[in-house]
Design a protein around this motif. Structure first.
Motif, mmCIF file in Angstrom:
data_model
loop_
_atom_site.group_PDB
_atom_site.id
_atom_site.type_symbol
_atom_site.label_atom_id
_atom_site.label_comp_id
_atom_site.label_asym_id
_atom_site.label_seq_id
_atom_site.Cartn_x
_atom_site.Cartn_y
_atom_site.Cartn_z
ATOM 1 N N VAL A 88 0.837 -1.192 0.000
ATOM 2 C CA VAL A 88 0.000 0.000 0.000
ATOM 3 C C VAL A 88 0.878 1.251 0.000
ATOM 4 C CG1 VAL A 88 -0.299 0.096 2.523
ATOM 5 C CG2 VAL A 88 -2.065 1.027 1.039
ATOM 6 N N GLY A 89 0.533 2.218 -0.864
ATOM 7 C CA GLY A 89 1.258 3.473 -0.958
ATOM 8 C C GLY A 89 2.429 3.485 -1.920
ATOM 9 N N TYR A 90 2.823 2.325 -2.448
ATOM 10 C CA TYR A 90 3.981 2.274 -3.350
ATOM 11 C C TYR A 90 3.648 2.868 -4.729
ATOM 12 C CZ TYR A 90 7.312 -0.477 -0.584
ATOM 13 O OH TYR A 90 8.220 -0.902 0.348
ATOM 14 N N TRP A 91 4.694 3.305 -5.409
ATOM 15 C CA TRP A 91 4.640 3.826 -6.773
ATOM 16 C C TRP A 91 4.550 2.642 -7.736
ATOM 17 C CZ3 TRP A 91 8.049 3.498 -10.984
ATOM 18 C CH2 TRP A 91 7.903 4.467 -11.974
ATOM 19 N N CYS A 92 3.660 2.696 -8.725
ATOM 20 C CA CYS A 92 3.421 1.581 -9.648
ATOM 21 C C CYS A 92 3.787 1.977 -11.070
ATOM 22 C CB CYS A 92 1.952 1.177 -9.623
ATOM 23 S SG CYS A 92 1.340 0.746 -7.983
ATOM 24 N N SER A 93 4.380 1.021 -11.807
ATOM 25 C CA SER A 93 4.794 1.292 -13.181
ATOM 26 C C SER A 93 4.664 0.046 -14.037
ATOM 27 C CB SER A 93 6.250 1.769 -13.207
ATOM 28 O OG SER A 93 7.122 0.714 -12.820
ATOM 29 N N VAL A 94 4.816 0.226 -15.336
ATOM 30 C CA VAL A 94 4.860 -0.902 -16.255
ATOM 31 C C VAL A 94 6.124 -1.706 -15.940
ATOM 32 C CG1 VAL A 94 5.027 -1.604 -18.677
ATOM 33 C CG2 VAL A 94 3.635 0.386 -18.052
ATOM 34 N N SER A 95 5.973 -3.020 -15.825
ATOM 35 C CA SER A 95 7.096 -3.897 -15.515
ATOM 36 C C SER A 95 8.161 -3.850 -16.609
ATOM 37 C CB SER A 95 6.593 -5.336 -15.363
ATOM 38 O OG SER A 95 7.662 -6.241 -15.281
#
Length: 151
Positions: free
Chosen positions: A99-106
């Motif tokens: 929770v709260g982490y930055w998400c991106s394309v793998s």
């Protein structure tokens, strides 16, 4: 008249034949599925070969436009793609969601996301798809809820 209305009534009144709202809190648009049989949570890009269609985002893509909302839609058929709001997204294999982490394309699994504690300071920032709203133990084809936004 005042009071609460159901999700179904809200969607029927506000949505259209090509766009609408998901129960999770996402906004979807309808595109032609050019991903093969659709898999919910797959990150997609605008197709480079078919009009008004989506393709699976290649590893490290800086051009994501949404996340597939429906499972098992045949190739060439209309498919719902969440383009903003809350969406369940496929995690990179074996990665946990926090929770709260930055998400991106793998950068290792096409159409999936990776997460990290903070955003990068370089051009990799263009891979961003949003921020994690859920902690989930990783595995294979695990979905995690995130707040979508694209750069």
């Amino acid at each position: 008249m005042s009071g609460a209305i159901s999700y179904e009534l809200f969607s029927a009144r506000v949505g259209s034949t090509s766009s609408g709202f998901t129960p999770e809190g996402g906004i979807y648009e309808t595109f032609v599925n050019n991903t093969g049989t659709s898999v919910k949570g797959t990150i997609v890009i605008a197709s480079t070969t078919t009009n008004n269609a989506v393709d699976i985002a290649p590893t490290g893509s800086t051009m994501p436009i949404g996340v597939i909302y429906e499972n098992a839609v045949p190739n060439g058929s209309p498919v719902k793609v969440v383009v903003y709001g809350k969406a369940e997204v496929l995690l990179e294999d074996s990665q946990d969601a926090t929770v709260g982490y930055w998400c991106s394309v793998s950068t290792t699994d096409s159409g999936k996301m990776s997460q990290q504690i903070s955003e990068p300071t370089d051009t990799n920032h263009n891979r961003e798809i949003g921020h994690s709203l859920q902690s989930v133990t990783g595995g294979t084809d695990v979905l995690a809820l995130i707040q979508l936004h694209f750069n």
